[in-house]
Design an enzyme around this catalytic site. Structure first.
Site, mmCIF file in Angstrom:
data_model
loop_
_atom_site.group_PDB
_atom_site.id
_atom_site.type_symbol
_atom_site.label_atom_id
_atom_site.label_comp_id
_atom_site.label_asym_id
_atom_site.label_seq_id
_atom_site.Cartn_x
_atom_site.Cartn_y
_atom_site.Cartn_z
ATOM 1 N N GLY A 14 27.334 18.607 -27.746
ATOM 2 C CA GLY A 14 28.625 18.384 -28.406
ATOM 3 C C GLY A 14 28.697 19.024 -29.775
ATOM 4 O O GLY A 14 29.666 19.723 -30.103
ATOM 5 N N ARG A 88 17.454 15.641 -12.752
ATOM 6 C CA ARG A 88 18.855 15.432 -13.151
ATOM 7 C C ARG A 88 19.392 14.196 -12.414
ATOM 8 O O ARG A 88 20.157 13.415 -12.941
ATOM 9 C CB ARG A 88 19.697 16.653 -12.781
ATOM 10 C CG ARG A 88 19.363 17.922 -13.551
ATOM 11 C CD ARG A 88 20.273 19.073 -13.117
ATOM 12 N NE ARG A 88 20.022 20.311 -13.857
ATOM 13 C CZ ARG A 88 19.219 21.267 -13.444
ATOM 14 N NH1 ARG A 88 18.554 21.143 -12.329
ATOM 15 N NH2 ARG A 88 19.052 22.368 -14.172
ATOM 16 N N HIS A 175 24.228 22.158 -9.006
ATOM 17 C CA HIS A 175 23.477 22.443 -10.234
ATOM 18 C C HIS A 175 22.125 21.766 -10.110
ATOM 19 O O HIS A 175 21.899 20.677 -10.531
ATOM 20 C CB HIS A 175 24.214 21.889 -11.455
ATOM 21 C CG HIS A 175 23.478 22.129 -12.739
ATOM 22 N ND1 HIS A 175 22.921 23.339 -13.078
ATOM 23 C CD2 HIS A 175 23.209 21.305 -13.766
ATOM 24 C CE1 HIS A 175 22.344 23.254 -14.242
ATOM 25 N NE2 HIS A 175 22.497 22.027 -14.685
#
Ligand code: TXD
Length: 318
Positions: A14, A88, A175
């Protein structure tokens, strides 16, 4: 009229997103984080570089969704990143809860925004985000393929000593370890990669090693950093998507997009080439897949479907 980009999550990615957007003068930035100080501190720090970098956009930090209303673009990195040894998929439980909260926060305040999701496990989280928020499917997209393609191109450029701008390629699918490098669309100085292999400049084993390194690209960086995961390249990829929307560039970009029959797949998000312009995901590009690529793509889709079924076990409202 200056555009407004809200960044939900003011962490590693961010903060880097905010910095890149400021340097490009792309839009005013609202950094939102539950850690209000983090958002405020990073916004102020970047703003204080404006006299040096000569950008003229406003930055603010907040933990109040009211400050994010009527955003043109929302980029979501809220969540926890991996630790060494984590996959992930291990992030599913905690990040699913966070994305439900974020979806609640944005659906009333920015119903017309183009929403780019980065939080992992990406393919599931972006699908959950769209379902929780009810935002149009062509306005909710996941960032992964641009990063994976960029890693693949970089590794090829290092191996072949060719400038990255002279290598074209992209990856398809989820992904993760099942992503599919599209060799049929990979060109080095305009030469199909199969010719590069025939010429002996690159062996099949070396190419397979590069594909595997791309699939595990995130884990390699997590291992080095020990705390946190990749953030510079992911942020660059997110900004490329936001810029294509804001400037209506209609770039063809590999992203996690909603499929409604394309590639023979329905009602799931997967990494495919799409056109991003002022209307969001304006088109899903259907490319001809070789039989082997089709098999790998199907495997990738199944991995996403399996993980989404796990998500539905966690939250049956999905
Ligand atoms: O290619 C990709 N898509 C991946 C995505 C590439 C790299 C990293 N990937 C994932 O992005 C990673 O696995 C994480 O799930 C996200 C964000 O990674 P980042 O490195 O930025 O994580 P940080 O630095 O921990 O930042 C997350 C911020 C942190 O400041 C928290 O306070 C905040 O998210 N957070 C929240 N913000 C808003 N609302 C809620 N509920 C919230 N919960 C945490």
């Amino acid at each position: 009229m200056k555009k407004k980009i809200t960044l939900i999550g003011a962490g590693q990615i961010g903060g880097t997103l905010a910095h890149l957007i400021a340097l490009k003068g792309l839009a005013d930035v609202v950094l939102f984080d539950v850690a209000e100080g983090l958002a405020k501190g990073k916004a102020l720090d970047i703003a204080q570089s404006s006299p040096i970098e000569e950008f003229n956009i406003n930055l603010r930090g907040t933990n109040n969704y009211k400050d994010t209303e009527n955003s043109d673009v929302i980029i979501i990195t809220a969540g926890v990143p991996r630790k060494p040894g984590m996959s992930r998929d291990d992030l599913l439980g905690i990040n699913l809860k966070i994305i439900k909260e974020v979806a609640q926060g944005i659906k009333d305040t920015s119903p017309n925004a183009f929403v780019i999701c980065i939080t992992n496990p990406l393919d599931i989280i972006v699908m959950a985000l769209q379902k929780y928020s009810g935002l149009p499917k062509n306005k909710v997209v996941g960032m992964a393929g641009i990063l994976d393609s960029s890693r693949f191109i970089y590794f090829l450029s290092q191996k072949l000593n060719v400038e990255v701008r002279n290598i074209k390629s992209f990856v398809l699918g989820g992904h993760g370890d099942t992503m599919v490098a599209m060799l049929n669309y990979t060109k080095i100085n305009g030469e199909p990669i199969e010719n590069i292999i025939k010429s002996g400049k690159l062996s099949s084993e070396e190419l397979n090693k590069i594909i595997e390194r791309t699939q595990k690209g995130g884990a390699e960086i997590v291992k080095y950093l020990e705390k946190g995961s990749a953030f510079y390249a992911p942020a660059s990829a997110g900004v490329e998507m936001a810029e294509s929307y804001i400037k209506d560039l209609k770039k063809e970009l590999p992203c996690a997009a909603y499929l409604n029959g394309e590639y023979g797949v329905k009602d799931i998000y997967a990494g495919v080439p799409v056109i991003i312009g002022k209307n969001g995901v304006e088109k899903v590009i259907e490319i001809k897949l070789l039989q082997e690529e089709e098999k790998k793509f199907e495997k990738s889709i199944k991995a996403v479907q399996d993980l989404f079924n796990a998500a539905k076990k966690i939250d049956s409202s999905l």
